[in-house]
Design an enzyme around this catalytic site. Structure first.
Site, short mmCIF file in Angstrom:
data_model
loop_
_atom_site.label_atom_id
_atom_site.label_comp_id
_atom_site.label_asym_id
_atom_site.label_seq_id
_atom_site.Cartn_x
_atom_site.Cartn_y
_atom_site.Cartn_z
N ARG A 19 8.69 -5.79 -0.70
CA ARG A 19 8.98 -5.74 0.54
C ARG A 19 10.64 -5.01 0.73
NH1 ARG A 19 9.20 -10.56 5.16
NH2 ARG A 19 10.20 -9.19 6.79
N GLU A 57 11.07 -11.22 -0.08
CA GLU A 57 11.87 -10.06 -0.28
C GLU A 57 12.41 -10.10 -1.70
OE1 GLU A 57 15.56 -7.33 1.45
OE2 GLU A 57 13.63 -7.54 2.73
N LYS A 91 2.72 -3.09 7.27
CA LYS A 91 3.95 -3.75 7.07
C LYS A 91 3.40 -5.05 6.87
CE LYS A 91 8.40 -5.74 8.67
NZ LYS A 91 9.39 -5.50 9.64
N HIS A 144 17.63 2.19 5.89
CA HIS A 144 18.54 1.06 6.28
C HIS A 144 19.60 1.03 5.80
CE1 HIS A 144 14.67 0.67 8.18
NE2 HIS A 144 14.98 -0.48 9.09
N ASN A 160 13.23 -1.44 3.53
CA ASN A 160 14.55 -0.98 3.80
C ASN A 160 14.98 0.43 3.60
OD1 ASN A 160 15.45 -3.68 4.51
ND2 ASN A 160 15.53 -4.14 2.21
N LYS A 178 11.16 -11.82 9.82
CA LYS A 178 12.56 -11.83 9.75
C LYS A 178 13.31 -11.91 11.00
CE LYS A 178 13.60 -9.11 5.52
NZ LYS A 178 14.22 -7.61 5.23
N HIS A 196 18.72 1.92 16.76
CA HIS A 196 18.16 1.68 15.53
C HIS A 196 17.42 2.73 14.98
CE1 HIS A 196 16.82 -0.84 12.09
NE2 HIS A 196 15.80 -0.35 12.42
N ARG A 235 15.30 -28.13 14.58
CA ARG A 235 15.05 -27.80 13.07
C ARG A 235 13.46 -27.28 13.05
NH1 ARG A 235 17.23 -33.43 12.40
NH2 ARG A 235 19.10 -33.09 11.56
N HIS A 243 22.29 0.84 8.77
CA HIS A 243 22.65 -0.37 9.10
C HIS A 243 24.23 -0.02 9.26
CE1 HIS A 243 19.19 -3.51 8.79
NE2 HIS A 243 19.41 -2.60 9.81
N GLU A 286 10.55 4.27 12.52
CA GLU A 286 10.15 3.27 11.46
C GLU A 286 8.66 3.72 11.33
OE1 GLU A 286 11.55 0.75 10.27
OE2 GLU A 286 13.18 0.37 11.58
#
Length: 345
Positions: free
Chosen positions: A229, A225, A215, A236, A233, A131, A250, A109, A240, A173
């Site tokens: 934030r 987000e 960042k 992306h 993206n 993330k 990527h 956990r 993606h 990036e």
């Protein structure tokens, strides 16, 4: 070495820039920690660095960022006798840091973790911001959580074994960050070429710090987000959708996605500098176009996490250094993607 601690909502991350891997022993003990890395990092000239550490070595590549790999890691953690006080250290690129953070979030956990990013992409983007997650089929990062690492240790000696293709991958990036938030950095990139950063350690260190802190500062203001934030993206959404579908790296997928976003920005935001962004992407060895089947791409985009009901929150540019989130109806996205497939065929 430069040490800087960033406070997020519920935890903090300490950044160790321009540091040595040997520092890791002062951050966490060999008795308590388990390193997760991949074959590319472990089997290179870095092998001696792992002596005395409990280490799990994964197969390399995005195709292994899946639940099966997570299960393998958890079984090995149980075999090591790990408990709630154990500490995971992800040493590698974005795939390794994504998986390590995810496993740390769900094992017992939740246990503590930190990263030693070894690629440009991981140093400026993938390891920062909390993330963590895995892919499900063609759907990127469909399962995951947001949880901050305790530390990020930047040892640039790992980049000595990085192939040029991975340097290029990471600069996508960097170009993204410059495009959305830092017009001055965009001009810096225009004034240099990739080889300059590979040869000049001081120039590289400054660039990596600038991107990492850019960042981090975005994430501080919007960790989960709900606002700014989302700007990270940029490139992306389409990126993606084509990354796993067409087996692209990527960086290449994001570069192509940025060009697509610029073209949409021309219509929605009267953006005037698509040619500058295209020129910079090409200068750093990245592609600007990918042939695609609209039906395949749209199928993936319809499951995008940025889609809410029939609207996608698309990141567009007003100008270089100034990005905005533009809600666009899915039906309109379908028209754009279909038209551009036809015009590029």
């Amino acid at each position: 070495m430069k040490k800087q601690t960033i406070q997020f909502n519920s935890s903090s991350t300490t950044f160790y820039f321009d540091a040595s891997f040997d520092l890791l022993e002062t951050i966490t003990s060999k008795d308590n920690a388990v390193i997760i890395t991949d074959e590319n990092v472990f089997c290179s000239s870095n092998h001696k660095k792992f002596k005395g550490w409990k280490t799990i070595v994964l197969k390399s590549g995005e195709e292994h960022k899946v639940q099966h790999t997570v299960d393998i890691i958890i079984e090995q953690l149980i075999d090591f006798g790990c408990d709630r006080k154990s500490f995971l250290v992800g040493i590698g690129g974005g795939v390794v840091t994504d998986i390590t953070g995810y496993v740390a979030g769900i094992f017992m956990r939740g246990i503590q973790f930190g990263f030693v990013p070894t690629s440009v992409l991981a140093m400026v983007d993938a390891s920062i911001g909390g993330k963590n997650g895995i892919d499900v089929g063609d759907y990127k990062n469909m399962v995951g959580l947001i949880r901050q690492p305790s530390f990020l240790l930047y040892d640039y000696s790992f980049l000595k074994t990085l192939p040029k293709s991975e340097w290029i991958n990471g600069f996508a990036e960097i170009i993204k960050h410059a495009s959305i938030k830092d017009a001055a950095m965009f001009k810096l990139l225009e004034a240099h070429k990739l080889n300059d950063f590979q040869k000049d350690a001081s120039l590289l260190n400054k660039l990596i710090q600038r991107n990492a802190l850019l960042k981090a500062n975005v994430v501080i203001k919007d960790e989960f987000e709900t606002g700014d934030r989302k700007l990270l993206n940029f490139g992306h959404t389409f990126g993606h959708a084509i990354e796993n579908t067409y087996q692209l790296s990527h960086g290449k997928a994001v570069a192509i996605g940025m060009v697509m976003a610029c073209m949409i920005s021309e219509s929605y935001k009267n953006f005037k500098d698509t040619n500058r962004i295209v020129a910079l992407i090409k200068k750093y060895g990245l592609p600007v176009h990918q042939s695609y089947k609209a039906k395949e791409v749209l199928e993936v985009m319809k499951a995008d996490k940025k889609k809410v009901k029939d609207v996608i929150n698309y990141v567009l540019l007003q100008k270089i250094g100034k990005a905005v989130v533009q809600p666009i109806e899915m039906s309109e996205i379908e028209n754009i993607i279909t038209q551009l497939e036809t015009s590029n065929s």
